[in-house]
Design a protein around this motif. Structure first.
Motif, PDB file in Angstrom:
ATOM      1  N   GLY A 356      -1.829  -8.256  -4.441  1.00 26.17           N
ATOM      2  CA  GLY A 356      -2.706  -7.447  -3.897  1.00 26.17           C
ATOM      3  C   GLY A 356      -2.184  -6.179  -3.124  1.00 26.17           C
ATOM      4  O   GLY A 356      -2.739  -4.987  -3.256  1.00 26.17           O
ATOM      5  N   ALA A 357      -0.986  -6.545  -2.511  1.00 27.18           N
ATOM      6  CA  ALA A 357      -0.297  -5.330  -2.017  1.00 27.18           C
ATOM      7  C   ALA A 357       0.133  -4.351  -2.978  1.00 27.18           C
ATOM      8  O   ALA A 357       0.125  -3.101  -2.776  1.00 27.18           O
ATOM      9  N   LYS A 358       0.457  -4.560  -4.068  1.00 25.72           N
ATOM     10  CA  LYS A 358       1.001  -3.668  -5.146  1.00 25.72           C
ATOM     11  C   LYS A 358      -0.225  -2.911  -5.543  1.00 25.72           C
ATOM     12  O   LYS A 358      -0.075  -1.682  -5.661  1.00 25.72           O
ATOM     13  N   GLY A 359      -1.343  -3.545  -5.487  1.00 27.94           N
ATOM     14  CA  GLY A 359      -2.550  -2.782  -5.957  1.00 27.94           C
ATOM     15  C   GLY A 359      -2.809  -1.644  -4.894  1.00 27.94           C
ATOM     16  O   GLY A 359      -3.118  -0.427  -5.204  1.00 27.94           O
ATOM     17  N   VAL A 360      -2.579  -1.922  -3.446  1.00 26.60           N
ATOM     18  CA  VAL A 360      -3.087  -1.043  -2.426  1.00 26.60           C
ATOM     19  C   VAL A 360      -1.946  -0.126  -2.489  1.00 26.60           C
ATOM     20  O   VAL A 360      -2.189   1.295  -2.317  1.00 26.60           O
ATOM     21  N   GLN A 361      -0.557  -0.258  -2.731  1.00 25.73           N
ATOM     22  CA  GLN A 361       0.460   0.622  -2.910  1.00 25.73           C
ATOM     23  C   GLN A 361       0.153   1.787  -4.008  1.00 25.73           C
ATOM     24  O   GLN A 361       0.453   2.601  -3.812  1.00 25.73           O
ATOM     25  N   LEU A 362      -0.194   1.075  -5.019  1.00 26.32           N
ATOM     26  CA  LEU A 362      -0.676   2.198  -6.241  1.00 26.32           C
ATOM     27  C   LEU A 362      -1.539   3.343  -5.742  1.00 26.32           C
ATOM     28  O   LEU A 362      -1.777   4.384  -6.137  1.00 26.32           O
ATOM     29  N   ALA A 363      -2.622   2.697  -5.127  1.00 26.63           N
ATOM     30  CA  ALA A 363      -3.784   3.451  -4.686  1.00 26.63           C
ATOM     31  C   ALA A 363      -3.084   4.436  -3.707  1.00 26.63           C
ATOM     32  O   ALA A 363      -3.495   5.504  -3.846  1.00 26.63           O
ATOM     33  N   GLU A 364      -2.345   3.912  -2.694  1.00 27.88           N
ATOM     34  CA  GLU A 364      -1.840   4.912  -1.814  1.00 27.88           C
ATOM     35  C   GLU A 364      -1.113   5.905  -2.533  1.00 27.88           C
ATOM     36  O   GLU A 364      -0.868   7.049  -2.220  1.00 27.88           O
ATOM     37  N   CYS A 365      -0.237   5.568  -3.371  1.00 26.77           N
ATOM     38  CA  CYS A 365       0.671   6.492  -4.370  1.00 26.77           C
ATOM     39  C   CYS A 365      -0.456   7.619  -5.102  1.00 26.77           C
ATOM     40  O   CYS A 365      -0.095   8.790  -5.275  1.00 26.77           O
ATOM     41  N   ALA A 366      -1.453   7.170  -5.604  1.00 30.29           N
ATOM     42  CA  ALA A 366      -2.487   8.007  -6.237  1.00 30.29           C
ATOM     43  C   ALA A 366      -2.966   9.106  -5.040  1.00 30.29           C
ATOM     44  O   ALA A 366      -3.026  10.120  -5.596  1.00 30.29           O
ATOM     45  N   LEU A 367      -3.409   8.632  -4.175  1.00 37.22           N
ATOM     46  CA  LEU A 367      -3.859   9.421  -3.356  1.00 37.22           C
ATOM     47  C   LEU A 367      -2.820  10.452  -2.732  1.00 37.22           C
ATOM     48  O   LEU A 367      -3.062  11.733  -2.561  1.00 37.22           O
ATOM     49  N   GLN A 368      -1.563  10.051  -2.466  1.00 35.30           N
ATOM     50  CA  GLN A 368      -0.329  10.930  -2.204  1.00 35.30           C
ATOM     51  C   GLN A 368      -0.334  11.854  -3.312  1.00 35.30           C
ATOM     52  O   GLN A 368      -0.082  13.271  -2.910  1.00 35.30           O
ATOM     53  N   SER A 369      -0.225  11.491  -4.477  1.00 33.42           N
ATOM     54  CA  SER A 369      -0.098  12.449  -5.699  1.00 33.42           C
ATOM     55  C   SER A 369      -1.157  13.362  -5.627  1.00 33.42           C
ATOM     56  O   SER A 369      -1.028  14.674  -5.917  1.00 33.42           O
ATOM     57  N   TRP A 370      -2.483  13.074  -5.390  1.00 32.68           N
ATOM     58  CA  TRP A 370      -3.603  13.864  -5.313  1.00 32.68           C
ATOM     59  C   TRP A 370      -3.502  15.142  -4.409  1.00 32.68           C
ATOM     60  O   TRP A 370      -3.685  16.296  -4.585  1.00 32.68           O
ATOM     61  N   LYS A 371      -3.091  14.522  -3.173  1.00 33.70           N
ATOM     62  CA  LYS A 371      -2.905  15.450  -2.118  1.00 33.70           C
ATOM     63  C   LYS A 371      -1.582  16.317  -2.514  1.00 33.70           C
ATOM     64  O   LYS A 371      -1.859  17.663  -1.711  1.00 33.70           O
ATOM     65  N   GLU A 372      -0.627  15.739  -2.905  1.00 30.97           N
ATOM     66  CA  GLU A 372       0.667  16.726  -2.804  1.00 30.97           C
ATOM     67  C   GLU A 372       0.574  17.425  -4.204  1.00 30.97           C
ATOM     68  O   GLU A 372       1.869  18.282  -4.413  1.00 30.97           O
ATOM     69  N   ARG A 373      -0.024  17.203  -5.089  1.00 33.84           N
ATOM     70  CA  ARG A 373      -0.201  17.708  -6.478  1.00 33.84           C
ATOM     71  C   ARG A 373       1.090  17.412  -7.348  1.00 33.84           C
ATOM     72  O   ARG A 373       1.752  18.222  -7.595  1.00 33.84           O
ATOM     73  N   ARG A 374       1.443  16.092  -7.259  1.00 31.34           N
ATOM     74  CA  ARG A 374       2.780  15.873  -7.799  1.00 31.34           C
ATOM     75  C   ARG A 374       2.956  14.465  -8.288  1.00 31.34           C
ATOM     76  O   ARG A 374       2.132  13.658  -8.092  1.00 31.34           O
ATOM     77  N   TRP A 375       4.010  14.140  -9.227  1.00 31.54           N
ATOM     78  CA  TRP A 375       4.109  12.799  -9.404  1.00 31.54           C
ATOM     79  C   TRP A 375       4.807  11.896  -8.267  1.00 31.54           C
ATOM     80  O   TRP A 375       5.520  12.631  -7.466  1.00 31.54           O
ATOM     81  N   VAL A 376       4.501  10.840  -8.417  1.00 31.56           N
ATOM     82  CA  VAL A 376       4.783   9.920  -7.021  1.00 31.56           C
ATOM     83  C   VAL A 376       5.459   8.426  -7.733  1.00 31.56           C
ATOM     84  O   VAL A 376       4.875   8.001  -8.562  1.00 31.56           O
ATOM     85  N   ASP A 377       6.740   8.571  -7.240  1.00 30.31           N
ATOM     86  CA  ASP A 377       7.187   7.156  -7.816  1.00 30.31           C
ATOM     87  C   ASP A 377       7.111   5.606  -7.024  1.00 30.31           C
ATOM     88  O   ASP A 377       6.620   5.874  -5.895  1.00 30.31           O
ATOM     89  N   VAL A 378       6.701   4.676  -7.857  1.00 29.93           N
ATOM     90  CA  VAL A 378       6.222   3.445  -7.026  1.00 29.93           C
ATOM     91  C   VAL A 378       7.527   2.553  -7.006  1.00 29.93           C
ATOM     92  O   VAL A 378       8.047   1.883  -8.013  1.00 29.93           O
ATOM     93  N   ALA A 379       7.941   2.545  -5.694  1.00 33.96           N
ATOM     94  CA  ALA A 379       8.876   1.495  -5.235  1.00 33.96           C
ATOM     95  C   ALA A 379       8.535   0.060  -5.229  1.00 33.96           C
ATOM     96  O   ALA A 379       7.454  -0.352  -4.977  1.00 33.96           O
ATOM     97  N   PRO A 380       9.721  -0.850  -5.485  1.00 35.15           N
ATOM     98  CA  PRO A 380       9.508  -2.130  -5.224  1.00 35.15           C
ATOM     99  C   PRO A 380       8.969  -2.538  -3.813  1.00 35.15           C
ATOM    100  O   PRO A 380       9.683  -1.947  -3.051  1.00 35.15           O
ATOM    101  N   ILE A 381       8.186  -3.343  -3.594  1.00 39.79           N
ATOM    102  CA  ILE A 381       7.649  -3.912  -2.394  1.00 39.79           C
ATOM    103  C   ILE A 381       8.775  -4.699  -1.710  1.00 39.79           C
ATOM    104  O   ILE A 381       8.997  -5.978  -2.444  1.00 39.79           O
ATOM    105  N   LYS A 382       9.160  -4.419  -0.662  1.00 42.97           N
ATOM    106  CA  LYS A 382      10.216  -5.571   0.168  1.00 42.97           C
ATOM    107  C   LYS A 382       9.510  -6.195   1.347  1.00 42.97           C
ATOM    108  O   LYS A 382       8.950  -5.377   2.183  1.00 42.97           O
ATOM    109  N   VAL A 383       9.341  -7.321   1.554  1.00 39.95           N
ATOM    110  CA  VAL A 383       8.893  -8.166   2.415  1.00 39.95           C
ATOM    111  C   VAL A 383       9.908  -8.918   3.288  1.00 39.95           C
ATOM    112  O   VAL A 383      10.531  -9.648   2.727  1.00 39.95           O
TER     113      VAL A 383
END
Length: 383
Positions: A356-383
């Protein structure tokens, strides 16, 4: 052989998804079939407690479906040791706080996604669950659709050869609410309440892409708010502050490129509300919610581009339908049964809060990409 009771606190079942998929087609269907059968032959019978803020609505729902237990007091429900599982299908905005409260009360948790509106809150909930040693799960319903199960079968059989690309089309027209009632709740269109199609749907695309085609490594996304004003459940006009359409491209591990269009402001001219076309060196497939058609390399026609003549070739006729060689249960019910077996006999289970956290992470990366108009890398989640 014995039947064990499983006390289940169900929050948010007055909403469309919670009612139809989780209560009626999952928990009540499981009760009707005599519970969940374990490996040793014993059975587990879920005993739901319906929780909601509107007493009249929850009571009517309980009576309608012959559910004996209901309440508006969530704190009291969480304090009862006879109920060991908390399920949430209410608003995304409130989910982290509800999960945190349930985990601190010692409950195992299972919930709809997104599990939070941002990655920080999602990770905090995940950390708490690990710290408390409870079992946890997140709904990943698209993986259990018959159409996508057929894609998984084709992939595992080697049908595609080397997969090249995935193209997804999702969406339909959600009425504005003025002259026709909207099919989705108004909070979906207010970013301050956790709304937006990127947050809602990119969580789905994460587990679909990761599990079927390759782990997501980076994303480029553009969102829009196509319908600026809508009408809520009380027929009151409000400003839509969240995105209702988005267009995302994903780079996947192994070299596959995926692109998915998603919109609540599009009219459907395709075989289903969501379709995925997968192209590979040896064959292609197009899958919807239920059906899947294929075209093998050996059966691929030879199209010739000629804009000066009207097309007479029927390209749809060149595809073959994947046969229905098995039966498919309701995907939400199937996931519930998996989670219950995980709870009661420690059966293997991978769809945890981390997914579930991975899904939220990708959505956050998508919103960042839209805001900054660029590709965004998706890093491994560390807990």
């Amino acid at each position: 052989m014995t039947t064990e009771r499983l006390g289940l606190i169900m929050n948010g079942v007055t909403g469309r998804m919670g009612l139809n998929q989780h209560l009626i087609r999952s928990i009540l269907a499981i009760r009707e079939q005599g519970g969940v059968k374990l490996a040793n032959g014993d059975r587990v019978m879920p005993d739901p407690l319906l929780v909601g803020r509107d007493a009249g609505k929850v009571e009517r729902l309980a009576k309608q479906f012959s559910v004996e237990r209901w309440t508006t007091d969530l704190d009291a429900a969480l304090g009862d040791k006879n109920d060991t599982v908390f399920f949430d299908a209410a608003t995304t905005h409130a989910r982290p706080q509800l999960l945190t409260k349930a985990i601190n009360a010692g409950k195992h948790v299972y919930c709809e996604k997104p599990i939070a509106t941002n990655l920080s809150e999602a990770i905090e909930v995940l950390k708490l669950a690990k710290q408390k040693g409870i079992k946890h799960g997140t709904v990943q319903d698209k993986l259990f659709l018959p159409g996508l199960k057929k894609l998984a079968f084709l992939r595992d059989s080697g049908f595609f050869g080397r997969m090249l690309s995935v193209r997804g089309e999702f969406g339909y027209w959600v009425f504005e609410g003025d002259w026709q009632e909207a099919q989705r709740p108004s909070w979906n269109y207010r970013s301050e309440d956790g709304g937006g199609i990127i947050l809602d749907m990119v969580c789905h695309w994460r587990y679909v892409l990761d599990n079927l085609f390759g782990e997501v490594e980076s994303i480029s996304c553009l969102g829009t708010t196509d319908i600026p004003e809508r009408w809520d459940e009380n027929n009151k006009k409000y400003k839509a502050t969240a995105d209702d359409s988005a267009y995302a491209t994903f780079r996947l591990k192994g070299g596959v490129i995926a692109h998915i269009n998603m919109s609540w402001a599009t009219r459907v001219y395709r075989d289903d509300l969501v379709t995925f076309q997968v192209d590979g060196t040896h064959g292609s497939a197009v899958a919807g919610l239920s059906d899947c058609v294929i075209q093998a390399r050996q059966a691929t026609p030879r199209p010739v581009w000629n804009p000066d003549e009207k097309r007479t070739h029927d390209f749809y006729a060149d595809w073959q339908r994947v046969p229905e060689n098995t039966t498919y249960d309701n995907g939400f019910k199937e996931q519930w049964e998996m989670f219950i077996r995980h709870l009661c006999e420690d059966a293997p289970y991978k769809y945890t809060l981390l997914e579930g956290a991975k899904g939220v992470q990708l959505a956050e990366c998508a919103l960042q990409s839209w805001k900054e108009r660029r590709w965004v890398d998706v890093a491994p989640i560390k807990v």
